[in-house]
Design an enzyme around this catalytic site. Sequence first.
Site, PDB file in Angstrom:
ATOM      1  CG  HIS A 272      32.852  16.656   9.139  1.00 41.46           C
ATOM      2  ND1 HIS A 272      31.607  17.185   8.875  1.00 41.46           N
ATOM      3  CD2 HIS A 272      33.171  17.051  10.398  1.00 41.46           C
ATOM      4  CE1 HIS A 272      31.186  17.867   9.929  1.00 41.46           C
ATOM      5  NE2 HIS A 272      32.113  17.795  10.864  1.00 41.46           N
TER       6      HIS A 272
ATOM      7  CE  LYS B 151      30.748  13.704  11.209  1.00 39.78           C
ATOM      8  NZ  LYS B 151      30.897  13.297  12.633  1.00 39.78           N
TER       9      LYS B 151
END
Length: 240
Positions: free
Chosen positions: A131, A135
Site C-alpha cells: 500500500h 496508510k
Amino acid sequence: MKIALLGYGKMGKAIERIALQKGHEIVFISSGNLEETKLSFADVAIDFSVPEAAFQNISTCLKIGIPVVSGTTGWLEDYEKAVELCHEKSGAFLYASNFSLGVNLFFRMNQQLAEIMRNFPQFRIEIEETHHTEKKDAPSGTAISLANQIIQKTEKTGWELMENKEKNCNHHSIPIIAKRVPNVAGTHVVKYASEMDDIELKHTAHSREGFATGAILAAEWLVDKTGVFGMNDVLKNILL
C-alpha cells in the site's frame, strides 16, 4: 441521498466526487470532532477516518439514528462494541475491510482456493500486501480478511505480521508481509508455495475509484435498513 463524510482524506475526497456525479448531496464533512446537529441532516454517514476516531464516529451516528458505513481499518478491537450498540439502538451499521467489487470477488476465490488447498499440506501459505506510505495500519484490513478466510478453511490458527520473508513463522500461522511504497492504491497476493511449484492469487487496485464506488453502493443499500451488515449482504445477488 444526503451523505455525511466522516474523514476527508484521499478516500473521502474520492467518495465526495463520485457521490456528486451520481446526484447525491454531501451535507456534512468532518475531519475531526463531529457536530451532531449538522450530522443529523444526513440520510447516511460514510466513515473513512483514522483508527483512533472510527469507533467514536460510528457510536455517535448510531446514538442519533444515522445509518453508518465504515471502511476504516485498524479499530476492530472495538467492533463487537459497535455491534452491541447498533442492536441496542436498533440502528444500521455496515463494516467492510474493502468495498471494491473486484476485491470481494477476490475474497470468494480466496475461500474456494483455500478449501481446495487444505488437502495439500506441502504448500506453504503466505500473504503479501503493498500500500501507499500514508496508510496508517499494517497489515491491511483486506490482508487480515484474507487470512481469516484461509483460517476458516484450513488447519491454520492465526496470522503473523512479518518484517521480511526470511523470518520464521509459527507453523500454524499465516505470515503476512506488509510493504509501504509511494503512490500505490493496493495490491494483495495470496501465495501457496512448494518445492516444485507456486500458486498465486493476486488483486491489484489501479485507483481508489473502485473502493469509493463500492462504499457509495453500500450506503445506498443501507438506508432504511436495521441491523449489522457486511459487503456480502450488499453484493449477494451479484456474487451468487
